[in-house]
Design an enzyme around this catalytic site. Sequence first.
Site, PDB file in Angstrom:
ATOM      1  N   GLY B  39       0.796  -1.224   0.000  1.00  0.00           N
ATOM      2  CA  GLY B  39       0.000   0.000   0.000  1.00  0.00           C
ATOM      3  C   GLY B  39       0.825   1.269   0.000  1.00  0.00           C
ATOM      4  O   GLY B  39       0.288   2.361  -0.173  1.00  0.00           O
ATOM      5  N   CYS B 248     -27.817  -9.233 -16.093  1.00  0.00           N
ATOM      6  CA  CYS B 248     -27.282  -8.884 -17.412  1.00  0.00           C
ATOM      7  C   CYS B 248     -28.278  -9.268 -18.510  1.00  0.00           C
ATOM      8  O   CYS B 248     -28.779 -10.391 -18.542  1.00  0.00           O
ATOM      9  CB  CYS B 248     -25.951  -9.597 -17.636  1.00  0.00           C
ATOM     10  SG  CYS B 248     -25.304  -9.392 -19.308  1.00  0.00           S
ATOM     11  N   CYS B 251     -26.401 -12.254 -20.606  1.00  0.00           N
ATOM     12  CA  CYS B 251     -26.020 -13.555 -20.050  1.00  0.00           C
ATOM     13  C   CYS B 251     -26.741 -13.858 -18.743  1.00  0.00           C
ATOM     14  O   CYS B 251     -26.472 -14.874 -18.108  1.00  0.00           O
ATOM     15  CB  CYS B 251     -24.508 -13.639 -19.848  1.00  0.00           C
ATOM     16  SG  CYS B 251     -23.942 -12.731 -18.394  1.00  0.00           S
ATOM     17  N   CYS B 273     -23.165  -6.924 -18.644  1.00  0.00           N
ATOM     18  CA  CYS B 273     -21.905  -7.075 -17.918  1.00  0.00           C
ATOM     19  C   CYS B 273     -20.888  -6.073 -18.435  1.00  0.00           C
ATOM     20  O   CYS B 273     -20.711  -5.931 -19.648  1.00  0.00           O
ATOM     21  CB  CYS B 273     -21.319  -8.464 -18.168  1.00  0.00           C
ATOM     22  SG  CYS B 273     -22.174  -9.802 -17.332  1.00  0.00           S
ATOM     23  N   CYS B 279     -18.978 -12.200 -19.642  1.00  0.00           N
ATOM     24  CA  CYS B 279     -20.295 -12.259 -20.274  1.00  0.00           C
ATOM     25  C   CYS B 279     -20.280 -13.259 -21.442  1.00  0.00           C
ATOM     26  O   CYS B 279     -21.167 -14.107 -21.569  1.00  0.00           O
ATOM     27  CB  CYS B 279     -20.680 -10.861 -20.767  1.00  0.00           C
ATOM     28  SG  CYS B 279     -22.414 -10.689 -21.193  1.00  0.00           S
TER      29      CYS B 279
END
Lengths: 258, 296
Positions: B39, B248, B251, B273, B279
């Site tokens: 980080g 979606c 899909c 998506c 997808c």
Amino acid sequence: MIEHPLLVAEGLSKNYGPRIGCRDVSLEVHPGEVLAVVGESGSGKSTLLGLLSTELAPSAGRVSYRLRDGRLADLAGLGAAEKRLLMRTDWGFVRQNPADGLRMAVSAGGNVGERLMAVGWRHYGNIRDEAIDWLAKVEIDADRVDDDPRAFSGGMRQRLQIARNLVTRPRLVFMDEPTGGLDVSVQARLLDLIRGLVAELGLAVVIVTHDLAVARLLSHRMVVMRHGRVIETGITDQVLDDPREPYTQLLVSSVLAA
Amino acid sequence: MNAQAAGGMPEITYNFAYLDEQTKRMIRRAILKAIAVPGYQVPFAAREMPMPYGWGTGGVQVTAAVLGPDDVLKVIDQGADDTTNAVAIRGFFEKTARVATTTSTQAATLIQTRHRVPETPLRENQILVYQVPIPEPLRFLEPRETETRQLHALAEYGLMHVKLYEDIARHGHIATTYAYPVEVAGRYVMDPSPIPKFDNPKLDDCPALQLFGAGREKRIYAIPPHTRVRSLDFEDHPFRVQRFAQSCALCAASGVYLDEVILDDKGGRMFVCSDTDYCNGRQEAGHRGEMAGEGA
Ligand SMILES: Nc1ncnc2c1ncn2[C@@H]1O[C@H](COP(=O)(O)OP(=O)(O)OP(=O)(O)O)[C@@H](O)[C@H]1O
Ligand SMILES: [Mg+2]
């Protein structure tokens, strides 16, 4: 005062290259005491305040502070983390220009809440409630809590600055001309407010002002500066009513004449 | 050093993955340091790349430094493999490193991304490289670099909460939806780059190595595999990801990040998506959303 001093300055000097900012200043500030630093423009008041608050590094001398555990610590010897913790919990700094002491793009609540968040508060509702309490103490309506200081008058900004500093209940607050640039009536109200809070919270304050009336109203003791040196020091009323130094006499009389 | 004349004919040949070996070593050292201090923003001497800064030159340099000849590279931009940006970066490495490329999250060993984390869970031995425009999460409230460095050094992150406080004060809830700040390994607060906060939980305990490159700002930071990553919040306003009411349209996936697609100027729209590979994979496996099939 019998009590141990809170802040002790010994032989403080500051040079800006060849120019003298402040020279060989020693003083003490006791708990609950308001000390005024007066003197004409360029006499070294802000420099001294910067040294006392460790924002400036001295060319010579040192500043010690009594920590909550009773220890009198040389501030130059404190680690960066310890010093910053001290500055955001035990100390406050109220600046003449509110833009230097506030986050102008952050709401009043956020400005007051910042120190709380810095010491670990993580409950939004509690932070906001505490901020609103403090806004009330400095006479800002609760419905301004989400406004940012750009929408505030000069007097309100100074009061917000005070709330932002006092929220962690510091023991020592530095103020540099906190009423400078305000209308006389606004000034009077702010001074009353500061006086009330100082008494209520038992704050020690070092306040820089070139206005002897401000020193008279707020301070217990005062130091008079000239050319970077402290030339006179004493109980405020005594210094103002019976100044010893010719320069102080001049200062006092010019105010009376004004 | 990059250009050599060969066989009389002026032919430009690049070092593997464009950057010279010395530069790559320098970047790798920064990456190793970043991995050692999760980080933490490690400064590095970013190089000029033959593309504009907005195109993710930081990510490209990190990718160039860690890419090997056997890697299989995937490049996504907002979840899609076929945007101009993704195609250009993929083409850049095809040309300069001759590595295999793919659109499959599964098949890739190295994924460079802008603004998304793939829906398919990442696995060990994968590296996810993020393109980062502004690495400093505290910049919003504290523009002074010297000061933000201090704040990180002393782990003074109250200011980050001031930003979240302001969100709630203004909007009634934490309105930050992108670049939502996280605390890494209980120490440094970092900007996960402008991914939707929907993706933040994927950073936590991720088996893959995550590297972040900021080109213009010359910073690299990292999340080593299986590191604790916590999104900042308040006790009474806990972190929450976006939820989508729909699934979606192509899909039928739910629980994934959806993009709104405008279909016509009469208010027609659908949600699909954002991760096109995910997808496509679902459609190939026979999943059908309400709008599927018509265009295919
Ligand atoms: N950063 C600096 N660089 C150089 N000289 C400085 C600096 N700050 C202050 N000085 C000089 O040091 C002296 C003391 O200045 P200081 O600001 O402490 O005075 P002051 O009493 O606060 O004045 P004022 O009432 O105008 O605010 C002045 O001569 C000033 O010009
Ligand atoms: Mg001054």
